[in-house]
Motif scaffolding. Structure first.
Motif, PDB file in Angstrom:
ATOM      1  N   LYS A  80       0.828  -1.211   0.000  1.00 57.40           N
ATOM      2  CA  LYS A  80       0.000   0.000   0.000  1.00 57.40           C
ATOM      3  C   LYS A  80       0.860   1.259   0.000  1.00 57.40           C
ATOM      4  O   LYS A  80       0.573   2.222  -0.681  1.00 57.40           O
ATOM      5  CB  LYS A  80      -0.912  -0.010   1.227  1.00 57.40           C
ATOM      6  N   PHE A  81       1.942   1.242   0.775  1.00 51.46           N
ATOM      7  CA  PHE A  81       2.799   2.420   0.910  1.00 51.46           C
ATOM      8  C   PHE A  81       4.063   2.335   0.055  1.00 51.46           C
ATOM      9  O   PHE A  81       4.974   3.144   0.224  1.00 51.46           O
ATOM     10  CB  PHE A  81       3.145   2.647   2.377  1.00 51.46           C
ATOM     11  N   LYS A  82       4.112   1.347  -0.827  1.00 52.59           N
ATOM     12  CA  LYS A  82       5.229   1.180  -1.767  1.00 52.59           C
ATOM     13  C   LYS A  82       6.577   1.130  -1.041  1.00 52.59           C
ATOM     14  O   LYS A  82       7.533   1.816  -1.415  1.00 52.59           O
ATOM     15  CB  LYS A  82       5.204   2.280  -2.817  1.00 52.59           C
ATOM     16  N   LEU A  83       6.636   0.307   0.010  1.00 49.40           N
ATOM     17  CA  LEU A  83       7.857   0.187   0.804  1.00 49.40           C
ATOM     18  C   LEU A  83       8.836  -0.821   0.216  1.00 49.40           C
ATOM     19  O   LEU A  83       9.975  -0.896   0.657  1.00 49.40           O
ATOM     20  CB  LEU A  83       7.518  -0.217   2.243  1.00 49.40           C
ATOM     21  N   GLY A  84       8.405  -1.615  -0.744  1.00 50.18           N
ATOM     22  CA  GLY A  84       9.275  -2.617  -1.343  1.00 50.18           C
ATOM     23  C   GLY A  84       9.695  -3.653  -0.323  1.00 50.18           C
ATOM     24  O   GLY A  84       8.899  -4.070   0.515  1.00 50.18           O
ATOM     25  N   ASN A  85      10.954  -4.035  -0.371  1.00 48.85           N
ATOM     26  CA  ASN A  85      11.479  -5.031   0.570  1.00 48.85           C
ATOM     27  C   ASN A  85      12.044  -4.393   1.826  1.00 48.85           C
ATOM     28  O   ASN A  85      12.551  -5.088   2.691  1.00 48.85           O
ATOM     29  CB  ASN A  85      12.554  -5.880  -0.103  1.00 48.85           C
ATOM     30  N   ASN A  86      11.989  -3.096   1.920  1.00 44.41           N
ATOM     31  CA  ASN A  86      12.547  -2.360   3.056  1.00 44.41           C
ATOM     32  C   ASN A  86      11.476  -2.204   4.145  1.00 44.41           C
ATOM     33  O   ASN A  86      10.981  -1.111   4.387  1.00 44.41           O
ATOM     34  CB  ASN A  86      13.054  -0.993   2.592  1.00 44.41           C
ATOM     35  N   VAL A  87      11.109  -3.322   4.787  1.00 48.54           N
ATOM     36  CA  VAL A  87      10.042  -3.328   5.776  1.00 48.54           C
ATOM     37  C   VAL A  87      10.602  -3.838   7.097  1.00 48.54           C
ATOM     38  O   VAL A  87      11.322  -4.823   7.132  1.00 48.54           O
ATOM     39  CB  VAL A  87       8.866  -4.222   5.340  1.00 48.54           C
ATOM     40  N   GLY A  88      10.262  -3.135   8.166  1.00 52.38           N
ATOM     41  CA  GLY A  88      10.694  -3.559   9.497  1.00 52.38           C
ATOM     42  C   GLY A  88       9.602  -3.298  10.514  1.00 52.38           C
ATOM     43  O   GLY A  88       8.551  -2.753  10.203  1.00 52.38           O
ATOM     44  N   THR A  89       9.865  -3.719  11.723  1.00 49.24           N
ATOM     45  CA  THR A  89       8.921  -3.491  12.821  1.00 49.24           C
ATOM     46  C   THR A  89       9.575  -2.607  13.858  1.00 49.24           C
ATOM     47  O   THR A  89      10.800  -2.587  13.955  1.00 49.24           O
ATOM     48  CB  THR A  89       8.499  -4.825  13.471  1.00 49.24           C
ATOM     49  N   PRO A  90       8.772  -1.898  14.611  1.00 44.39           N
ATOM     50  CA  PRO A  90       7.327  -1.803  14.502  1.00 44.39           C
ATOM     51  C   PRO A  90       6.926  -1.041  13.243  1.00 44.39           C
ATOM     52  O   PRO A  90       7.640  -0.184  12.766  1.00 44.39           O
ATOM     53  CB  PRO A  90       6.911  -1.042  15.760  1.00 44.39           C
ATOM     54  N   LEU A  91       5.750  -1.403  12.752  1.00 47.78           N
ATOM     55  CA  LEU A  91       5.181  -0.726  11.599  1.00 47.78           C
ATOM     56  C   LEU A  91       3.732  -0.404  11.924  1.00 47.78           C
ATOM     57  O   LEU A  91       2.978  -1.287  12.333  1.00 47.78           O
ATOM     58  CB  LEU A  91       5.255  -1.604  10.350  1.00 47.78           C
ATOM     59  N   PHE A  92       3.378   0.857  11.792  1.00 42.58           N
ATOM     60  CA  PHE A  92       2.007   1.298  12.005  1.00 42.58           C
ATOM     61  C   PHE A  92       1.420   1.692  10.657  1.00 42.58           C
ATOM     62  O   PHE A  92       2.022   2.475   9.934  1.00 42.58           O
ATOM     63  CB  PHE A  92       1.954   2.527  12.923  1.00 42.58           C
TER      64      PHE A  92
END
Length: 119
Positions: A80-92
């Motif tokens: 949805k936010f076009k973050l690609g593979n750069n995703v981590g936690t925490p995520l709101f």
């Protein structure tokens, strides 16, 4: 402190279970706050501590990314936010905004983003 955190987490998870489960809902509702976390993440604990202290009545859909469906919903947020593979936690995921990670600047940013969700 750890016992208090566990109790607060249990209470929040119990409250979240009263609504349709995030793991069965494959879409992200714009009128909900999703908190993607995992138990071993110290930044997730810091974020949860802040939220439970400052916003004790805030409804947050807690999504453990290690539970069935949790990781898939995290990927939907990333898409949805076009973050690609750069995703981590925490995520709101908060409507049309997101907040990833937790640093000294995060509480202020969270406070701005949460305003539309406060009653």
């Amino acid at each position: 402190m750890r016992k208090i955190f566990c109790l607060l987490l249990l209470l929040m998870l119990t409250a979240a279970c009263k609504e349709p489960s995030a793991k069965t809902d494959s879409t992200l509702a714009d009128n909900k706050i999703y908190f993607f976390y995992y138990n071993e993440c110290p930044y997730c604990h810091d974020a949860l501590d802040y939220i439970t202290q400052k916003y004790p009545n805030l409804k947050v859909t807690m999504v453990n990314i290690h539970n069935p469906g949790g990781y898939e919903l995290l990927l939907r947020c990333a898409k949805k936010f076009k973050l690609g593979n750069n995703v981590g936690t925490p995520l709101f995921c908060m409507g049309d905004r997101y907040l990833m990670g937790w640093s000294p600047q995060s509480p202020g940013q969270f406070d701005r983003y949460v305003r539309p969700f406060l009653n």
